[in-house]
Design an enzyme around this catalytic site. Structure first.
Site, short mmCIF file in Angstrom:
data_model
loop_
_atom_site.label_atom_id
_atom_site.label_comp_id
_atom_site.label_asym_id
_atom_site.label_seq_id
_atom_site.Cartn_x
_atom_site.Cartn_y
_atom_site.Cartn_z
N GLU A 92 -13.48 -1.78 6.02
CA GLU A 92 -13.10 -1.72 7.38
C GLU A 92 -13.82 -0.60 9.19
OE1 GLU A 92 -9.76 1.44 6.53
OE2 GLU A 92 -9.76 2.03 7.85
N TRP A 125 -12.54 12.55 8.98
CA TRP A 125 -11.05 11.82 9.11
C TRP A 125 -11.02 10.13 8.35
CZ3 TRP A 125 -8.49 8.06 11.14
CH2 TRP A 125 -6.84 8.41 11.29
N GLU A 166 -9.16 1.84 -1.92
CA GLU A 166 -9.52 2.14 -0.32
C GLU A 166 -10.72 3.25 0.14
OE1 GLU A 166 -6.81 0.22 2.18
OE2 GLU A 166 -8.25 1.24 3.68
N HIS A 200 -9.23 6.74 1.89
CA HIS A 200 -9.76 6.96 4.01
C HIS A 200 -10.96 7.58 3.68
CE1 HIS A 200 -8.67 7.31 7.84
NE2 HIS A 200 -7.87 5.67 7.39
N ARG A 248 1.21 -1.16 -0.08
CA ARG A 248 0.00 -0.05 0.75
C ARG A 248 0.82 1.61 -0.59
NH1 ARG A 248 -4.07 2.12 4.97
NH2 ARG A 248 -2.12 4.06 4.67
N TYR A 292 -3.68 11.40 6.65
CA TYR A 292 -3.22 10.27 7.16
C TYR A 292 -2.78 9.30 6.40
CZ TYR A 292 -6.10 9.42 2.66
OH TYR A 292 -5.90 8.43 1.70
N ASP A 299 -5.09 3.43 -0.01
CA ASP A 299 -6.61 4.06 0.33
C ASP A 299 -6.82 5.51 0.82
OD1 ASP A 299 -8.26 4.33 2.79
OD2 ASP A 299 -6.68 3.28 4.86
N ARG A 359 -13.66 -4.92 2.69
CA ARG A 359 -12.63 -4.98 4.67
C ARG A 359 -13.76 -5.31 5.36
NH1 ARG A 359 -9.66 -1.39 4.74
NH2 ARG A 359 -7.96 -2.74 4.77
N GLU A 386 -4.81 -7.48 5.26
CA GLU A 386 -3.60 -5.89 5.76
C GLU A 386 -2.90 -6.45 6.55
OE1 GLU A 386 -6.09 -2.81 6.60
OE2 GLU A 386 -4.18 -1.14 6.02
O1 EZ4 Z 1 -6.94 4.52 10.49
O2 EZ4 Z 1 -7.07 1.67 12.10
O3 EZ4 Z 1 -6.40 1.04 5.99
N1 EZ4 Z 1 -6.24 0.74 7.46
C1 EZ4 Z 1 -6.90 2.50 7.93
C2 EZ4 Z 1 -6.12 2.69 9.34
C3 EZ4 Z 1 -7.26 3.30 10.40
C4 EZ4 Z 1 -6.54 2.76 11.83
C5 EZ4 Z 1 -8.07 3.68 12.18
O4 EZ4 Z 1 -7.46 2.52 13.66
O5 EZ4 Z 1 -6.91 3.00 7.25
O6 EZ4 Z 1 -4.94 2.83 9.62
CO CO Z 2 -8.36 2.00 5.52
#
Ligand code: EZ4
Ligand code: CO
Length: 402
Positions: free
Chosen positions: A262, A402, A236, A212, A148, A160, A210, A283, A339
């Site tokens: 997730e 976030w 993702e 996010h 990743r 992030y 990702d 996921r 992951e």
């Molecule tokens: O931000 O698990 O794919 N992984 C992620 C993680 C999440 C954290 C949040 O608790 O997006 O790093």
């Molecule tokens: Co993620």
């Protein structure tokens, strides 16, 4: 008959906070389950200690399915991250006990192996492209087959998924840290660095990214299109998935595979995504969807629609969670990828597992149950350390996902 005698909720912070359920039966067997909800740990502790635990004493630990229904349907209040994480801790511990009773690893109880190993992807990240490329190189040299990639975005102080000269750990504040986000800056930069990754390292490994939850559906569609030439394994969480139907729009515009799940906590939260084939990878993870009992139901639904699995496995899920995930991944016919970030040495002092990594594939040891031991003496050396995940604000100060 052996009955549930004791329900413990153990909290320790060897590198980061983990919540572990330990069930003990009247004939002295123990089972472990992960119940860690990052940044909200003690809500789950109270839910188990004050509400679920007392109702389990004297129950038959062999009746996993019935206990799951009892905790889920029986509660009247159902779904949601706190509830489903608490149920997961107990459900996972019950599978561990069943394995020990049978003298078999949990993957055998779930139907036996479908594969010889579980392909994983680690996190390569950098504040700059140069740092990111170094990390990718390091992982490829170690034999990983998938990586990743996340890079800092010029003009934004934090992003992030990017570690700051060490392991990536987003839960880092005594109160939630505030990060600034610009979708415009990200959309401008991210496709360009992903293209450079392919130019430099070629196409001989799986490349993941990702998002996010940071983009709107139409922005995500544009992003997916912009990275098509990178042949990503997936993007993702391109957009928040509360409106499952919003993925139709992304789908109409791009062939880049999509992965979601997730933060989702039940089969109902992914049902439309799966049955309309709006995603390619689901996921959801054992710790946040009520344990193996419910996760395998999601995976079976996904199999009917050619959706493969790719469970969340960030290091805020404990080694007990990882072990449970690998047992299930080994058996699941529509498994895709897992992951895997690894753990710092302190974590391994508390959780002893026989999990092995070879050529980018994980496997479990042939121990009965999940094959994880919890070291109480080590755990007390790492007391709970309250930490929050950050929040994100847009350039105008308003709150973003976030
Ligand atoms: O931000 O698990 O794919 N992984 C992620 C993680 C999440 C954290 C949040 O608790 O997006 O790093
Ligand atoms: Co993620």
């Amino acid at each position: 008959m052996s009955l549930i005698d004791r329900v413990e909720v153990l909290v320790t912070a060897p590198g980061r906070n983990f919540v572990t359920v330990r069930l003990t039966t009247s004939d002295g067997l123990t089972g472990l389950g992960d119940a860690t909800l990052n940044g909200r740990e003690l809500a789950v502790v109270a839910y188990i200690r004050d509400h679920l635990g007392p109702a389990l004493i004297g129950k038959d630990p062999a009746r996993i399915e019935d206990l799951w229904q009892y905790l889920f349907k029986g509660a009247y209040w159902r779904r949601g991250p706190v509830t489903m994480t608490a149920i997961a801790g107990i459900d996972t511990a019950l599978w561990d006990i069943k394995g020990k009773v049978a003298g078999l690893p949990v993957y055998q109880l779930l139907g036996g192996r479908s594969r010889s190993g579980v392909m994983v992807y680690p996190h390569a990240s950098g504040e700059t492209e140069a740092e990111l490329f170094d990390e990718i190189e390091r992982y490829l040299d170690q034999g990983y087959r998938a990586v990743r990639a996340q890079c800092g975005v010029p003009g934004l102080e934090t992003a992030y998924g990017v570690g700051h000269g060490g392991r990536y750990e987003p839960a880092n504040g005594k109160l939630p840290a505030e990060e600034i986000w610009s979708s415009e800056a990200y959309l401008d930069f991210a496709p360009r660095y992903l293209r450079k990754v392919r130019e430099r390292f070629g196409f001989g490994f799986h490349l993941l990214h990702d998002v996010h939850n940071r983009l709107s559906p139409i922005e995500a569609a544009r992003f997916g299109k912009a990275v098509e030439e990178c042949a990503l394994f997936w993007i993702e969480d391109p957009t928040p998935a509360e409106n499952q139907e919003s993925f139709r729009l992304i789908r109409q515009h791009t062939t880049t595979p999509l992965a979601v799940g997730e933060t989702l906590t039940s089969i109902w939260d992914v049902r439309q995504l799966i049955v309309e084939q709006l995603i390619d990878y689901v996921r959801t993870t054992v710790t946040h969807v009520g344990g193996l009992t419910h996760l395998r139901r999601i995976f079976d639904l996904a199999a009917l629609y050619q959706v493969r699995t790719g469970s969340h496995g960030a290091s805020d899920l404990s080694p007990v969670s990882l072990a449970a995930a690998v047992h299930l991944d080994l058996t699941t016919p529509n498994f895709g990828i897992q992951e895997y970030m690894g753990y710092p040495p302190e974590t391994d002092e508390v959780f002893h597992t026989g999990i092995s990594l070879r050529d980018g594939y994980l496997d479990v040891a042939e121990e009965p149950g999940l094959g994880v031991e919890y070291d109480d003496a080590a755990a007390v050396r790492f007391p709970y350390n309250p930490k929050y995940l950050p929040v994100a604000r847009r350039l105008d100060g308003s709150i973003h996902d976030w």
